[in-house]
Design an enzyme around this catalytic site. Structure first.
Site, PDB file in Angstrom:
ATOM      1  CG  HIS A  45      -2.047  -0.941   1.158  1.00 38.15           C
ATOM      2  ND1 HIS A  45      -3.257  -0.680   0.560  1.00 38.15           N
ATOM      3  CD2 HIS A  45      -2.126  -2.211   1.620  1.00 38.15           C
ATOM      4  CE1 HIS A  45      -4.040  -1.737   0.673  1.00 38.15           C
ATOM      5  NE2 HIS A  45      -3.376  -2.688   1.309  1.00 38.15           N
ATOM      6  CE  LYS A  98      -5.856  14.278   0.104  1.00 39.34           C
ATOM      7  NZ  LYS A  98      -5.902  13.064  -0.707  1.00 39.34           N
ATOM      8  NE  ARG A  99      -3.303  10.318   9.971  1.00 36.24           N
ATOM      9  CZ  ARG A  99      -3.095   9.366  10.890  1.00 36.24           C
ATOM     10  NH1 ARG A  99      -3.957   8.386  11.055  1.00 36.24           N
ATOM     11  NH2 ARG A  99      -2.042   9.415  11.653  1.00 36.24           N
ATOM     12  CE  LYS A 144      -1.964  11.150   3.044  1.00 34.52           C
ATOM     13  NZ  LYS A 144      -2.686  10.283   2.072  1.00 34.52           N
ATOM     14  CB  THR A 164      -9.818   5.499  -1.294  1.00 37.10           C
ATOM     15  OG1 THR A 164      -9.306   5.825   0.001  1.00 37.10           O
ATOM     16  CG2 THR A 164      -9.208   4.209  -1.757  1.00 37.10           C
ATOM     17  CE  LYS A 218     -13.486   6.627   0.633  1.00 38.73           C
ATOM     18  NZ  LYS A 218     -12.630   6.623   1.841  1.00 38.73           N
TER      19      LYS A 218
HETATM   20  C1  GL9 Z   1      -2.336   3.851   1.946  1.00 41.52           C
HETATM   21  C2  GL9 Z   1      -1.930   4.756   0.788  1.00 41.52           C
HETATM   22  O1  GL9 Z   1      -1.161   5.810   1.282  1.00 41.52           O
HETATM   23  C3  GL9 Z   1      -3.123   5.280  -0.010  1.00 41.52           C
HETATM   24  O2  GL9 Z   1      -2.677   5.955  -1.147  1.00 41.52           O
HETATM   25  C4  GL9 Z   1      -4.010   4.105  -0.435  1.00 41.52           C
HETATM   26  O3  GL9 Z   1      -5.163   4.561  -1.102  1.00 41.52           O
HETATM   27  C5  GL9 Z   1      -4.415   3.304   0.792  1.00 41.52           C
HETATM   28  C6  GL9 Z   1      -5.225   2.079   0.439  1.00 41.52           C
HETATM   29  O4  GL9 Z   1      -4.550   1.309  -0.506  1.00 41.52           O
HETATM   30  O5  GL9 Z   1      -3.249   2.847   1.498  1.00 41.52           O
HETATM   31  N1  GL9 Z   1      -1.187   3.194   2.526  1.00 41.52           N
HETATM   32  C7  GL9 Z   1      -1.074   3.493   3.834  1.00 41.52           C
HETATM   33  O6  GL9 Z   1      -0.223   3.075   4.613  1.00 41.52           O
HETATM   34  N2  GL9 Z   1      -2.048   4.350   4.176  1.00 41.52           N
HETATM   35  C8  GL9 Z   1      -2.837   4.598   3.104  1.00 41.52           C
HETATM   36  O7  GL9 Z   1      -3.822   5.324   3.120  1.00 41.52           O
HETATM   37  N3  GL9 Z   1      -2.137   4.923   5.393  1.00 41.52           N
HETATM   38  C9  GL9 Z   1      -3.232   4.931   6.180  1.00 41.52           C
HETATM   39  O8  GL9 Z   1      -4.181   4.194   6.016  1.00 41.52           O
HETATM   40  C10 GL9 Z   1      -3.230   5.908   7.285  1.00 41.52           C
END
Ligand code: GL9
Length: 835
Positions: A375, A566-567, A572, A674, A678
């Site tokens: 991820h 978002k975080r 970002k 994601t 949305k």
């Molecule tokens: C994350 C990625 O940063 C995102 O870009 C991705 O959409 C999501 C789901 O695949 O996974 N990987 C990751 O460690 N996070 C993501 O959101 N972090 C959190 O969930 C906080």
């Protein structure tokens, strides 16, 4: 014998109808019964929480009824695979509205409650969500559970029932303050504890060799600590289908054996302490976004839920006549990032030590069982565990990992004789510095399929982070682009838009999102565009009211709502957004009569408590709001809001009200995203870089309907390679310099040193190319503003965005996983490629 759902729903058995019927009459009777017999309340004296709990129990009955039947159907099938989604995080969000939608009784329940003078919307508002995840990764797991059930794939989500989920965020004097999360305080009605299905998890101690009756060399593990894992089940019903799967979360409990009691006679306090330390395992979610801390407790958590899950799976397999050698024929297990990667040596251990399989047979079963989803490419997110720590906690697993590694390295040497550098890179053990275990490598070696979460991400994974693995076994790699569930993120959270869409194209779209294409011709219809804009206005009015209540800030629903939730993370680039706001502000200060599109900028998101720059970025946003919001020269044309405590629930109120979606990460950094999906599904236009799934969104909606700016991933790499100098960008761009100087001179909040670390980072390093993309971003925002002045063109584009988002349903993602990774079909039927 219970009747099937169909029988129950037909009039064949009146008594059943009253118990689990779906008419308003049945529902209000059920809620009343729960109020009276379960909450001990009369409707006249019941609190809102009483009504909420009773309503939830009434809904839960109808879910478990379907759950029992789904399980029953599964057990009577001679073959077939169940998906086990192993994830340290499940960010489920509020359950009431989503379950009513999937059951198809939203309106019936509203009517049922209305008969008791209760507004369903008030109960939905009252609901507290379980925040058992950090962000995208945990929410993705929840969307996937919804789609698995909707596609009628038997599945179980396995994870941890954290007593405290992600912290609750307050903003005090512009700074983030963390408070403990209280999701369990008023009772959580959606789950059922199953203490009789508890399992034991072992830690520490040592191993010893022995010879079994057949004279074979074996190893046994003598642990130092045993912890009980108690499953808590939440039913997961698909959208308008009978399939109801399970989310099974484990809670750690102390083991109370008679022996232990005897041992502790006279030492009551030590026994209590032991209980307390044991139960800390499932106490709290680590609030780090993609940067592991390497804490022993975190490894304990990971092994805890993985051991519980594998034990649960193996037990079910054996109980229904399976043999250890055929485990993979019944289970397809997905590793959601490396957090559950210890499942690989755990399954090996059970097969070798407890069931006596030979190594090669056990390894074959293991590899066929697991798939691994990566991820993130962030280097700091690649999990490693110090060998000494790992070995102290899991001595037998360490031996198994070493043996896996020995065979892996031998294999590499056979294919690439003399290439010791490659062996060093692919080894499960990092030898530099403190020796440690590389969990991504462990996940790769133990899985038959490895995937990234968007096309670009998978390409970068293959060409960079995992290129050695691709060279060895290219056939194991595939892409599965993320998706989101339209049931929650449109139907449940945007009723006004849902009504309009259903009226226009019929009601199939929530389960077949490609049907949204039917909206395309209506983009040309002025009357339809008017209704489209009315929906957006209504949603913006609602959000404006919530913003007023949460922050005290008044915003104008007629202004352009420009939103980034978002975080908070440097990659970002929330601070790029701030630079743009301050650019507009300075223009207004220099020319108060300027004709500028009024905008409301909304930010939301949590910063990891230990991530100082991220917390400072929150302060930068709130300080910008303080500067801008009440400045008389601005005359309300700019508003900056930090929406506190962003969550799934908050998102459901925010996405429907957005005009512009900010997806502005440095290209190559956001694996998928994601939130981008949305927003666009709710009619926002995206301003974004060529990063993650933005690329695919742009492809789908058409480049003319997407605001693109900024360097590409290749250009970012090239710029860095040729010595990117952010200071030079600053020197050469007068407007940028003025904005940076405004921040640096104490123009925000008075203290010139306050944002020093953010500014120094930008001017001297700028690893995320904020300054490099600044001008392109500001220019692109001008194009956004120009389009806003043409509301008809804007509405047209908004409609086309929604119409072309069908690809991003999580149903499509799950179909991809079924086809490319799990090889299962509806009801678990094995499909082509199944092991
Ligand atoms: C994350 C990625 O940063 C995102 O870009 C991705 O959409 C999501 C789901 O695949 O996974 N990987 C990751 O460690 N996070 C993501 O959101 N972090 C959190 O969930 C906080």
């Amino acid at each position: 014998m219970y009747p099937s759902v169909n029988e129950g729903e037909s009039q064949s058995e009146p008594s059943r109808d009253v118990r689990t019927g779906l008419d308003p009459g049945n529902l209000s009777q059920a809620v009343c019964d729960y109020l009276y017999y379960f909450q001990g309340r009369h409707p006249a004296t019941a609190s809102r929480n009483d009504f909420y709990l009773s309503t939830a129990y009434a809904v839960r009955d109808r879910l478990f009824q379907r759950g029992v039947q789904s399980l029953d159907a599964l057990l009577h099938r001679p073959e077939g695979r169940t998906v086990a989604y192993l994830s340290a995080e499940f960010l489920m969000g509020p359950q009431l509205a989503a379950n009513l939608v999937n059951l198809g009784i939203y309106d019936a329940m509203r009517e049922a409650l209305w008969r008791m003078d209760v507004r369903l919307e008030d109960l939905i508002e009252h609901e507290v969500e379980p925040g058992l995840g950090n962000g995208g990764l945990g929410r993705l797991a929840a969307c996937y559970l919804d789609s698995l059930a909707t596609l009628e794939i038997p599945a179980i989500g396995y994870g941890i029932r954290y007593e405290f989920g992600i912290f609750s965020q307050q903003i005090r004097e512009g700074w983030q303050v963390e408070l403990t999360d209280k999701w369990l305080h008023l009772g959580y009605p959606w789950e059922l504890a199953r203490p009789e299905r508890a399992v034991s998890v072992r830690y520490g101690g040592y191993t010893e060799p022995y010879t079994d009756e057949q004279g074979r060399y074996r190893v046994r593990w003598i642990p130092a600590e045993i912890v009980k894992g108690v499953p808590h089940d939440t039913p997961i019903l698909g959208y308008r289908v009978k399939t109801c799967n399970l989310l099974r979360l484990w809670r750690a409990e102390a083991v109370h054996s008679f022996d232990l009691a005897a041992f502790n006679v006279g030492d009551y306090s030590r026994a209590v302490e032991e209980q307390v330390t044991t139960e800390t395992i499932s106490k709290v979610l680590y609030p780090n976004d993609a940067s592991p801390q390497g804490k022993a407790l975190r490894l304990k958590q990971q092994y805890f839920f993985v051991a519980c899950a594998i034990e649960d799976m193996l037990r079910a397999h054996l109980r229904f006549g399976g043999r250890p050698e055929t485990f993979h024929k019944r289970w397809a297990a997905q590793l959601n990032d490396t957090h559950p990667a210890v499942a690989v040596p755990e399954l090996m251990r059970l097969l070798l030590d407890d069931h006596g399989l030979e190594w090669d047979d056990a390894w074959d079963v293991t590899q066929k069982t697991f798939g691994y989803t990566n991820h993130t490419l962030l280097p700091e997110a690649l999990e490693t565990w110090p060998i000494d720590l790992f070995g102290a906690l899991l001595p037998r697993h360490l031996e198994i990992v070493f043996e896996i590694n020995r065979r892996l390295c031998d294999g590499i040497r056979r294919v690439y004789p003399g290439d010791e550098d490659r062996v060093r890179r692919m080894s499960l053990v990092e030898e530099q510095g403190r020796r440690s275990l590389r969990m991504a490598n462990l996940a790769c070696v133990g899985s038959h399929a490895i995937n990234g979460v968007a096309a670009l991400h998978t390409e970068l994974l293959k060409s960079q982070v995992l290129s050695d693995w691709v060279a060895m076994s290219p056939e194991r790699f595939c892409n599965v682009t993320n998706g989101v569930t339209p049931r929650r993120f449109v139907l449940a959270s945007n009723p006004a838009l849902s009504r309009l869409v259903t009226e226009t194209i019929g009601d199939h779209w929530p389960a077949r999102l490609e049907a949204l294409r039917g909206l395309e011709p209506h983009a040309e219809d002025p009357a339809f565009r008017k209704r489209w804009r009315d929906v957006k206005r209504e949603n913006k009015q609602q959000l404006a009211a919530v913003i007023k209540e949460r922050t005290g800030i008044s915003v104008d629903p007629e202004s352009l709502f420009d939103i980034q939730v978002k975080r908070i993370h440097e990659y970002k680039r929330q601070h790029l957004n701030v630079l743009h706001i301050l650019t507009l502000y300075r223009r207004l200060k220099e020319n108060p009569g300027l004709d500028m599109v009024p905008r409301t900028f909304v930010f939301g998101g949590k910063a990891a408590p230990g991530y100082h720059v991220a917390k400072l970025i929150i302060k930068l946003i709130t300080a910008t709001g303080d500067l801008v919001n009440d400045d008389p020269d601005v005359r309300g044309r700019l508003k900056v809001v930090f929406f506190p405590n962003f969550s799934v629930k908050a998102g459901q109120a925010i996405y429907p009200a957005a005009d512009v979606s900010e997806q502005i990460s440095t290209a190559g950094q956001e694996a998928s995203g994601t939130g981008n999906m949305k927003f666009s599904l709710n009619g926002a236009l995206t301003i974004g870089t060529l990063d993650g799934a933005n690329i695919e969104i742009r492809e789908e909606v058409g480049p003319e309907n997407f605001f693109l700016f900024g360097l590409t991933a290749d250009e970012v790499r090239a710029a860095k390679a040729s010595g990117y100098n952010p200071r030079a960008v600053y020197e050469q761009n007068q407007e940028l310099r003025a904005v940076v100087d405004l921040i640096g001179s104490g123009g925000l909040g008075g203290d010139p040193g306050l944002f020093r670390s953010v500014l120094d980072g930008l001017l001297w390093h700028d690893p995320f190319m904020v300054l490099a993309d600044y001008q392109a971003y500001v220019d692109c925002q001008e194009r956004v503003a120009a389009l806003w002045r043409d509301p008809e063109a804007w509405a047209r584009m908004s409609i086309l965005n929604v119409a072309r988002m069908g690809k991003f349903s999580s149903d499509r993602s799950i179909r991809d996983y079924c086809e490319r990774v799990w090889h299962v079909g509806p009801l678990g039927a094995p499909t082509e490629g199944a092991p």
